[in-house]
Design a protein around this motif. Structure first.
Motif, PDB file in Angstrom:
ATOM      1  N   ARG A 146      88.194  58.191  -2.702  1.00 31.00           N
ATOM      2  CA  ARG A 146      86.865  58.485  -2.173  1.00 31.00           C
ATOM      3  C   ARG A 146      86.497  57.388  -1.184  1.00 31.00           C
ATOM      4  NH1 ARG A 146      82.445  60.466  -6.160  1.00 31.00           N
ATOM      5  NH2 ARG A 146      81.513  60.758  -4.113  1.00 31.00           N
ATOM      6  N   ARG A 147      85.939  57.824  -0.084  1.00 26.64           N
ATOM      7  CA  ARG A 147      85.632  56.860   0.968  1.00 26.64           C
ATOM      8  C   ARG A 147      84.273  57.193   1.552  1.00 26.64           C
ATOM      9  NH1 ARG A 147      89.960  57.071   5.412  1.00 26.64           N
ATOM     10  NH2 ARG A 147      88.527  58.596   6.286  1.00 26.64           N
ATOM     11  N   VAL A 148      83.374  56.260   1.499  1.00 20.19           N
ATOM     12  CA  VAL A 148      82.047  56.452   2.091  1.00 20.19           C
ATOM     13  C   VAL A 148      81.892  55.403   3.179  1.00 20.19           C
ATOM     14  CG1 VAL A 148      79.567  56.564   1.663  1.00 20.19           C
ATOM     15  CG2 VAL A 148      81.164  57.224  -0.145  1.00 20.19           C
ATOM     16  N   LEU A 150      80.208  54.215   7.132  1.00 23.44           N
ATOM     17  CA  LEU A 150      79.027  54.356   7.976  1.00 23.44           C
ATOM     18  C   LEU A 150      79.285  55.287   9.147  1.00 23.44           C
ATOM     19  CD1 LEU A 150      77.752  50.682   8.087  1.00 23.44           C
ATOM     20  CD2 LEU A 150      76.764  52.599   6.850  1.00 23.44           C
TER      21      LEU A 150
ATOM     22  N   LEU B  36      72.098  51.668   3.467  1.00 21.71           N
ATOM     23  CA  LEU B  36      72.516  52.200   4.770  1.00 21.71           C
ATOM     24  C   LEU B  36      73.467  51.251   5.497  1.00 21.71           C
ATOM     25  CD1 LEU B  36      69.236  53.958   5.995  1.00 21.71           C
ATOM     26  CD2 LEU B  36      71.183  54.865   4.705  1.00 21.71           C
ATOM     27  N   ASP B  37      73.760  50.101   4.864  1.00 18.92           N
ATOM     28  CA  ASP B  37      74.782  49.191   5.378  1.00 18.92           C
ATOM     29  C   ASP B  37      75.798  48.931   4.265  1.00 18.92           C
ATOM     30  OD1 ASP B  37      74.899  45.771   6.693  1.00 18.92           O
ATOM     31  OD2 ASP B  37      76.178  47.518   7.059  1.00 18.92           O
ATOM     32  N   THR B  38      76.127  49.984   3.528  1.00 21.98           N
ATOM     33  CA  THR B  38      77.064  49.884   2.415  1.00 21.98           C
ATOM     34  C   THR B  38      78.195  50.870   2.620  1.00 21.98           C
ATOM     35  OG1 THR B  38      75.346  49.216   0.850  1.00 21.98           O
ATOM     36  CG2 THR B  38      77.338  50.181  -0.087  1.00 21.98           C
ATOM     37  N   GLU B  39      79.419  50.399   2.375  1.00 23.08           N
ATOM     38  CA  GLU B  39      80.590  51.275   2.450  1.00 23.08           C
ATOM     39  C   GLU B  39      81.418  51.074   1.182  1.00 23.08           C
ATOM     40  OE1 GLU B  39      81.643  51.616   7.150  1.00 23.08           O
ATOM     41  OE2 GLU B  39      82.275  49.756   6.175  1.00 23.08           O
ATOM     42  N   VAL B  40      82.021  52.155   0.737  1.00 17.97           N
ATOM     43  CA  VAL B  40      82.798  52.084  -0.506  1.00 17.97           C
ATOM     44  C   VAL B  40      84.091  52.855  -0.334  1.00 17.97           C
ATOM     45  CG1 VAL B  40      82.734  52.366  -3.016  1.00 17.97           C
ATOM     46  CG2 VAL B  40      80.585  52.255  -1.744  1.00 17.97           C
ATOM     47  N   GLU B  41      85.160  52.269  -0.854  1.00 20.39           N
ATOM     48  CA  GLU B  41      86.413  53.007  -1.018  1.00 20.39           C
ATOM     49  C   GLU B  41      86.806  52.880  -2.475  1.00 20.39           C
ATOM     50  OE1 GLU B  41      88.811  52.795   3.226  1.00 20.39           O
ATOM     51  OE2 GLU B  41      89.873  52.544   1.329  1.00 20.39           O
ATOM     52  N   LEU B  42      87.156  54.009  -3.070  1.00 18.27           N
ATOM     53  CA  LEU B  42      87.518  54.012  -4.481  1.00 18.27           C
ATOM     54  C   LEU B  42      88.767  54.842  -4.658  1.00 18.27           C
ATOM     55  CD1 LEU B  42      86.641  53.313  -7.435  1.00 18.27           C
ATOM     56  CD2 LEU B  42      85.424  55.494  -7.460  1.00 18.27           C
ATOM     57  N   HIS B  92      74.458  59.767   3.420  1.00 15.21           N
ATOM     58  CA  HIS B  92      75.183  58.521   3.188  1.00 15.21           C
ATOM     59  C   HIS B  92      74.689  57.865   1.892  1.00 15.21           C
ATOM     60  CE1 HIS B  92      77.478  54.909   4.253  1.00 15.21           C
ATOM     61  NE2 HIS B  92      76.445  54.233   3.782  1.00 15.21           N
ATOM     62  N   SER B  95      75.895  59.701  -1.123  1.00 14.19           N
ATOM     63  CA  SER B  95      77.329  59.487  -1.358  1.00 14.19           C
ATOM     64  C   SER B  95      77.594  58.107  -1.951  1.00 14.19           C
ATOM     65  CB  SER B  95      78.115  59.639  -0.057  1.00 14.19           C
ATOM     66  OG  SER B  95      78.030  60.965   0.418  1.00 14.19           O
ATOM     67  N   VAL B  96      76.879  57.103  -1.448  1.00 14.85           N
ATOM     68  CA  VAL B  96      77.059  55.755  -1.991  1.00 14.85           C
ATOM     69  C   VAL B  96      76.675  55.733  -3.469  1.00 14.85           C
ATOM     70  CG1 VAL B  96      76.181  53.386  -1.940  1.00 14.85           C
ATOM     71  CG2 VAL B  96      76.819  54.517   0.195  1.00 14.85           C
ATOM     72  N   ASP B  98      76.645  58.176  -5.528  1.00 23.76           N
ATOM     73  CA  ASP B  98      77.579  58.970  -6.336  1.00 23.76           C
ATOM     74  C   ASP B  98      78.882  58.224  -6.593  1.00 23.76           C
ATOM     75  OD1 ASP B  98      79.812  61.504  -6.357  1.00 23.76           O
ATOM     76  OD2 ASP B  98      77.986  61.747  -7.537  1.00 23.76           O
ATOM     77  N   VAL B  99      79.418  57.580  -5.569  1.00 22.34           N
ATOM     78  CA  VAL B  99      80.710  56.921  -5.765  1.00 22.34           C
ATOM     79  C   VAL B  99      80.549  55.668  -6.635  1.00 22.34           C
ATOM     80  CG1 VAL B  99      80.771  55.488  -3.669  1.00 22.34           C
ATOM     81  CG2 VAL B  99      82.879  56.367  -4.611  1.00 22.34           C
TER      82      VAL B  99
END
Lengths: 248, 306
Positions: A146-148, A150, B36-42, B92, B95-96, B98-99
């Motif tokens: 899963r990738r979120v 910007l 709004l300045d957060t990114e995630v990879e799981l 966005h 989604s953040v 949720d992940v």
């Protein structure tokens, strides 16, 4: 209607539920949807199912008078309640969901699937949770990524499913290698559910699990017929209230 | 590495952050205000790996050994609300959320508390089933859309309260004679009535194996809203009988909660009632009143398990 109806708990606009109710009308199937919880007569006393009363199909029914329940509703949404004042719909939806969770948990008949606190239809796990559960049981899985980001307004779509094995009670339906049907059955047991659609990235013995969900394709005659058989089986002991897999 | 996810200004979250800092614990804070300045990879299969970047902070998710999660609904954050529902920012944020909720569920790290464990609080009659199983008394309860049943319940008990069925915050209120004319409205929505239990009120925080109890004195029907009702509240630290304390620990453990806030009442005839187990308690209110080191205990649990 049959003396002990088969109740299909579903959203107002669930056309598949309507089709099932029609298909199973001879077996006493009747629809129950969220607006029905705004009818006079519902009663629930925790730890006293003998005192329960439901309003289903224009009848007041005791818990012992319900044959079985198929749950196709994850929760009650505000959209389901046009008869409630707009400013109250979100609250009433939450209250109805909370009521149904307790009611479905304690009903003495077969409920498919028993609810969990996060979903009335069972453990509504995300793909990564299904993969984690499956991996813990030695089932080969395709990693879930899963990738979120910007620069992407929405997440990328997930891995496409090649084969689905649908577990209905003790049966596994779908064209797949026997090892996959065995994996599907194993996952359903691990999750504590009677009905589960399990998805793989291939149909042969090398197929890896990519996820699962609680919404079998009831348009398939095979699935619908086996579901009816499961729900009509009076000899099957009802699932006990349980704090195991998927619940609190 | 200990991850704290939430809003750092939120009372309990701030208290846990301060307590962890006091221990010089290896800590990283994922501030929801930066969603709004957060990114995630799981990435999940047999292991859980990934990366979380929140503003200038980057975390290797596989290195997280414990987490305190107390997130708000990111859709309600001012920046997201201003962007509007269904906007790119809204998606966005959703989604953040949720992940990271998913990470909280699948990580092998010690989590206070996993979202699925917290969900039982979403239905009071559902949660009461486990409360009763663990040996606490539960007030006689009726949830109904039948005005006649509600009236009959009131006539049997005479002293009755009504409250929300779900986890939605509601003020616990006495059912008074002037309310009886409005009972017909219960037809629209299942409504919860309970026998009123007279007695001494307690709030108990369970943190792992530690139990912090305080006794509450108030004339209000719901002491949380005492000021609104023009009533006083007094809170003082106390000890529970060991059997009751053990039952509190066992209940929290059975519900899968490393941290829990239990609302108890000891009736005039000595029986112990439990009304609710709160999985994300606002413990700072009680800590401030009593000096009980609840935040420190949470920090201790997180560092011990890390």
């Amino acid at each position: 209607m049959a003396n002990r109806p088969l109740v299909i708990l579903a959203g107002t606009w669930d056309e598949r539920a309507r089709a099932l109710a029609e298909r199973w009308s001879g077996a006493g199937a009747v629809l129950l949807s969220p607006p029905d919880l705004s009818l006079q007569g519902w009663r629930l006393q925790p730890r006293n199912p003998g005192a329960f009363r439901a309003v289903i199909g224009a009848r007041w029914l005791r818990a012992s008078e319900i044959g079985s329940v198929l749950v196709r509703l994850p929760y009650v949404s505000a959209d389901e309640l046009p008869h409630i004042a707009p400013s109250d719909r979100a609250y009433v939806a939450e209250e109805m969901t909370a009521f149904l969770l307790a009611w479905l948990t304690e009903l003495p008949c077969l409920v498919v699937n028993r609810p969990t606190p996060s979903c009335l239809a069972g453990p509504a796990l995300r793909d990564e949770q299904w993969v984690r559960l499956a991996s813990s049981r030695g089932i080969p899985c395709r990693p879930v990524l899963r990738r979120v980001r910007l620069d992407e307004s929405r997440e990328a779509p997930r891995t496409s499913v090649r084969t689905t094995v649908t577990v209905v009670g003790k049966r596994q339906l779908g064209e797949a290698h026997p090892s996959l049907t065995k994996h599907a059955a194993c996952l359903a047991t691990a999750a504590g559910v009677d009905v589960l659609a399990v998805h793989f990235d291939g149909a042969d013995g090398d197929g890896r699990l990519v996820g699962a969900d609680l919404w079998p394709d009831v348009d398939h005659n095979d699935v619908a017929d086996n579901l009816l058989e499961l729900l009509s089986d009076d000899s099957r002991p009802a699932s006990a209230r349980d704090l195991r897999a998927g619940q609190a | 590495m200990i991850l704290v996810w939430g809003i750092p200004d939120d009372g309990p979250t701030a208290a846990v952050i301060d307590a962890l800092a006091a221990r010089a614990a290896p800590l990283v804070v994922a501030d929801q205000r930066n969603v709004l300045d957060t990114e995630v990879e799981l990435a999940v299969d047999g292991t859980v790996e990934g990366t979380l970047r929140c503003g200038d902070t980057t975390v290797d998710l596989a290195a997280v050994t414990a987490a305190y999660v107390r997130p708000y609904d990111a859709r309600r954050l001012p920046t997201v609300e201003r962007a509007g529902a269904q906007s790119a920012a809204w998606f966005h944020a959703v989604s953040v959320d949720d992940v990271l909720i998913s990470f909280s569920e699948v990580t092998p790290a010690f989590v206070v508390n996993r979202p699925s464990a917290m969900a039982s609080n979403g239905s009071k009659p559902f949660q009461s089933l486990w409360i009763g199983d663990l040996g606490f008394e539960v007030p006689e309860t009726l949830v109904t859309t039948d005005p006649a049943a509600a009236r009959d319940f009131w006539e049997r008990h005479r002293d009755v309260v009504y409250k929300s069925v779900s986890g939605a915050r509601s003020i616990v209120s006495r059912l008074r004679p002037e309310h009886l004319a409005r009972l017909e409205h219960v037809t629209w929505c299942p409504t919860q009535f309970q026998e009123y239990v007279r007695g001494r009120e307690y709030r108990v925080h369970v943190v792992g194996r530690e139990v912090f109890a305080c006794e509450i004195e108030s004339d209000a029907d719901d002491y949380r809203y005492a000021q609104q009702q023009g009533a006083e509240v007094a809170i003082r630290a106390t000890e529970l009988p060991s059997e009751c304390a053990d039952r509190c620990r066992k209940l929290a453990e059975t519900l899968g909660l490393a941290l829990a806030g239990l609302d108890l009442r000891q009736s005039d005839d000595g029986r112990w009632y439990c009304f609710e187990v709160n999985p994300s308690p606002g413990f700072t209110y009680y800590e401030t009143a009593t000096g009980q080191p609840i935040a420190a205990a949470i920090a201790g649990l997180l560092t011990e398990e890390a």
